[in-house]
Write a protein that holds these residues in place. Structure first.
Motif, short mmCIF file in Angstrom:
data_model
loop_
_atom_site.label_atom_id
_atom_site.label_comp_id
_atom_site.label_asym_id
_atom_site.label_seq_id
_atom_site.Cartn_x
_atom_site.Cartn_y
_atom_site.Cartn_z
N THR A 11 -21.12 14.56 29.58
CA THR A 11 -20.35 13.46 29.00
C THR A 11 -18.93 13.47 29.50
N TYR A 12 -18.32 12.27 29.51
CA TYR A 12 -16.91 12.14 29.90
C TYR A 12 -16.31 10.91 29.23
N LYS A 13 -15.58 11.13 28.17
CA LYS A 13 -14.77 10.11 27.51
C LYS A 13 -15.55 8.85 27.13
N ARG A 14 -16.74 9.03 26.61
CA ARG A 14 -17.51 7.92 26.04
C ARG A 14 -17.84 8.28 24.60
N LEU A 15 -16.83 8.39 23.79
CA LEU A 15 -17.00 8.98 22.46
C LEU A 15 -17.89 8.14 21.57
N ASP A 16 -17.68 6.84 21.53
CA ASP A 16 -18.50 5.98 20.67
C ASP A 16 -19.95 5.96 21.15
N ARG A 17 -20.14 5.89 22.45
CA ARG A 17 -21.49 5.88 23.01
C ARG A 17 -22.20 7.21 22.72
N LEU A 18 -21.49 8.31 22.90
CA LEU A 18 -22.08 9.63 22.63
C LEU A 18 -22.43 9.76 21.16
N ASP A 19 -21.57 9.27 20.30
CA ASP A 19 -21.82 9.33 18.86
C ASP A 19 -23.12 8.61 18.51
N ALA A 20 -23.33 7.42 19.07
CA ALA A 20 -24.55 6.66 18.80
C ALA A 20 -25.77 7.38 19.37
N LEU A 22 -26.21 10.64 19.89
CA LEU A 22 -26.55 11.82 19.08
C LEU A 22 -27.29 11.41 17.81
N GLY A 23 -26.89 10.30 17.23
CA GLY A 23 -27.62 9.80 16.07
C GLY A 23 -29.06 9.49 16.41
N ASP A 24 -29.29 8.88 17.58
CA ASP A 24 -30.66 8.59 18.02
C ASP A 24 -31.47 9.88 18.21
N LEU A 25 -30.86 10.87 18.82
CA LEU A 25 -31.59 12.10 19.13
C LEU A 25 -31.94 12.88 17.87
N LEU A 26 -31.07 12.85 16.89
CA LEU A 26 -31.34 13.56 15.64
C LEU A 26 -32.33 12.80 14.75
N ASP A 94 -24.20 7.24 27.70
CA ASP A 94 -24.02 5.88 27.21
C ASP A 94 -25.35 5.18 26.91
N GLU A 95 -26.43 5.94 26.88
CA GLU A 95 -27.76 5.34 26.65
C GLU A 95 -28.17 5.48 25.19
N ARG A 96 -29.20 4.73 24.82
CA ARG A 96 -29.76 4.78 23.47
C ARG A 96 -31.25 5.07 23.58
N ALA A 97 -31.74 5.94 22.69
CA ALA A 97 -33.14 6.38 22.73
C ALA A 97 -33.86 5.99 21.46
N PRO A 98 -34.99 5.28 21.55
CA PRO A 98 -35.77 4.96 20.35
C PRO A 98 -36.40 6.23 19.78
N PRO A 99 -36.87 6.19 18.52
CA PRO A 99 -37.36 7.41 17.86
C PRO A 99 -38.53 8.10 18.54
N ASP A 100 -39.33 7.38 19.32
CA ASP A 100 -40.49 7.99 19.95
C ASP A 100 -40.24 8.42 21.39
N ALA A 205 -41.75 5.19 27.77
CA ALA A 205 -40.64 6.02 27.30
C ALA A 205 -39.31 5.39 27.70
N THR A 206 -39.02 4.23 27.13
CA THR A 206 -37.83 3.49 27.53
C THR A 206 -36.58 3.97 26.80
N VAL A 207 -35.46 3.86 27.49
CA VAL A 207 -34.15 3.96 26.84
C VAL A 207 -33.37 2.72 27.26
N THR A 208 -32.30 2.42 26.55
CA THR A 208 -31.47 1.26 26.89
C THR A 208 -30.06 1.73 27.25
#
Length: 304
Positions: A11-20, A22-26, A94-100, A205-208
């Protein structure tokens, strides 16, 4: 019990994206063994983001470290060094991962006896994206049927899971010489495939990935195409695609020159049909110029 997967994030200075993210991964249906985040910001700006997600009751440990030298290869190498899972899943910050997401990658690896699994990264354009950008599909990647072996020219990171023991035999894993130019991901995967690793596609296995406003410009599209051409030529010269004999080199660069001229002409001829058509051919021209530019040793340092 968590799956024996370490999720690796540079990661590099994408704090809001990283925050989202990590929420997806957990919130994965198949929780990983651990999430490893290595910050390429020497000031450690991402530390507070991880602190918000970590707790004593967390079912998935978060591992954080800083790699201060600006170099994506060194940062990714540090994530690999800290990971302890049998499988390593890589996703951009900066990506988002669905629960599956993780469950799908793991199931595909097991079903197809694969050493690595790649999945789609779907671009998400902002509502105010120009019409010619929407029509051009400039941020889309090729997709395949699930289980298809991935061709060498489609190998890339962003949504990938690999057997950890593949990387344990390589030092360094990612080439630090490519840490400012990019192309370190394709270089690694091509080396693994050349050594016999089996990489397959999982189209489910898509991410956005949100497309930032700074990328909604012809200038960015052309620079990314140029860098892709440079990456491809360097992979070719390193023997990743075919033996780089004198004859093969001559054919490769002669074809690049002809394709550069043809694409430049087509960019003019197709302009009346729409800016997106012209931009596509300009991108092809820049990619082939990028191939030729390695002959005089120029490297576009996108990550500098």
């Amino acid at each position: 019990m968590n799956a024996d997967i370490s999720v690796c994030i540079a990661t590099y200075k994408r704090l809001d994206r990283l925050d989202a993210l990590l929420g997806d991964l957990l919130a994965q249906h198949c929780l990983p063994r651990e999430i490893v985040v290595v910050d390429n910001d020497a000031q450690g700006s991402a530390r507070a983001v991880l602190a918000r997600h970590q707790s004593a009751q967390s079912a998935c440990p978060l591992i954080y470290d800083i790699q201060p030298e600006k170099n994506i290869s060194l940062t990714r190498n540090r994530t690999v060094a800290l990971a302890s899972g049998t499988w390593l899943a890589f996703i951009d910050d900066d990506e988002r991962a669905p629960p599956d997401w993780l469950a799908s990658l793991l199931a595909s690896a097991q079903a197809h006896h694969a050493d690595g699994v790649l999945g789609p990264v779907l671009p998400v354009l902002p509502d105010d994206a120009p019409a010619w950008i929407r029509r051009g599909s400039f941020y889309d990647w090729a997709r395949m049927h699930t289980g298809t072996p991935v061709p060498a020219n489609q190998l890339r990171f962003g949504n990938l899971m690999l057997k950890a023991d593949l990387l344990g035999r390589i030092d360094p894993v990612f080439d630090p010489r490519l840490g400012l130019t990019g192309g370190e991901d394709g270089d690694l995967l091509m080396r693994l495939v050349k050594d016999g690793a089996r990489m397959v596609w999982n189209d489910e296995a898509t991410v956005t990935e949100p497309v930032e406003a700074s990328r909604l410009q012809l200038r960015w599209i052309l620079r990314r195409a140029l860098r892709g051409g440079q990456d491809f030529a360097r992979h070719f010269l390193a023997g990743r695609l075919q033996p780089p004999s004198l004859r093969n080199r001559a054919v490769f660069f002669a074809r690049a020159l002809l394709q550069l001229l043809a694409a430049g002409l087509l960019s003019l001829l197709t302009l009346p049909a729409g800016r997106h058509h012209s931009a596509y051919w300009l991108g092809r021209a820049c990619a082939n110029f990028g191939k030729l530019s390695v002959l005089w040793g120029w490297h576009y340092t996108e990550y500098a």
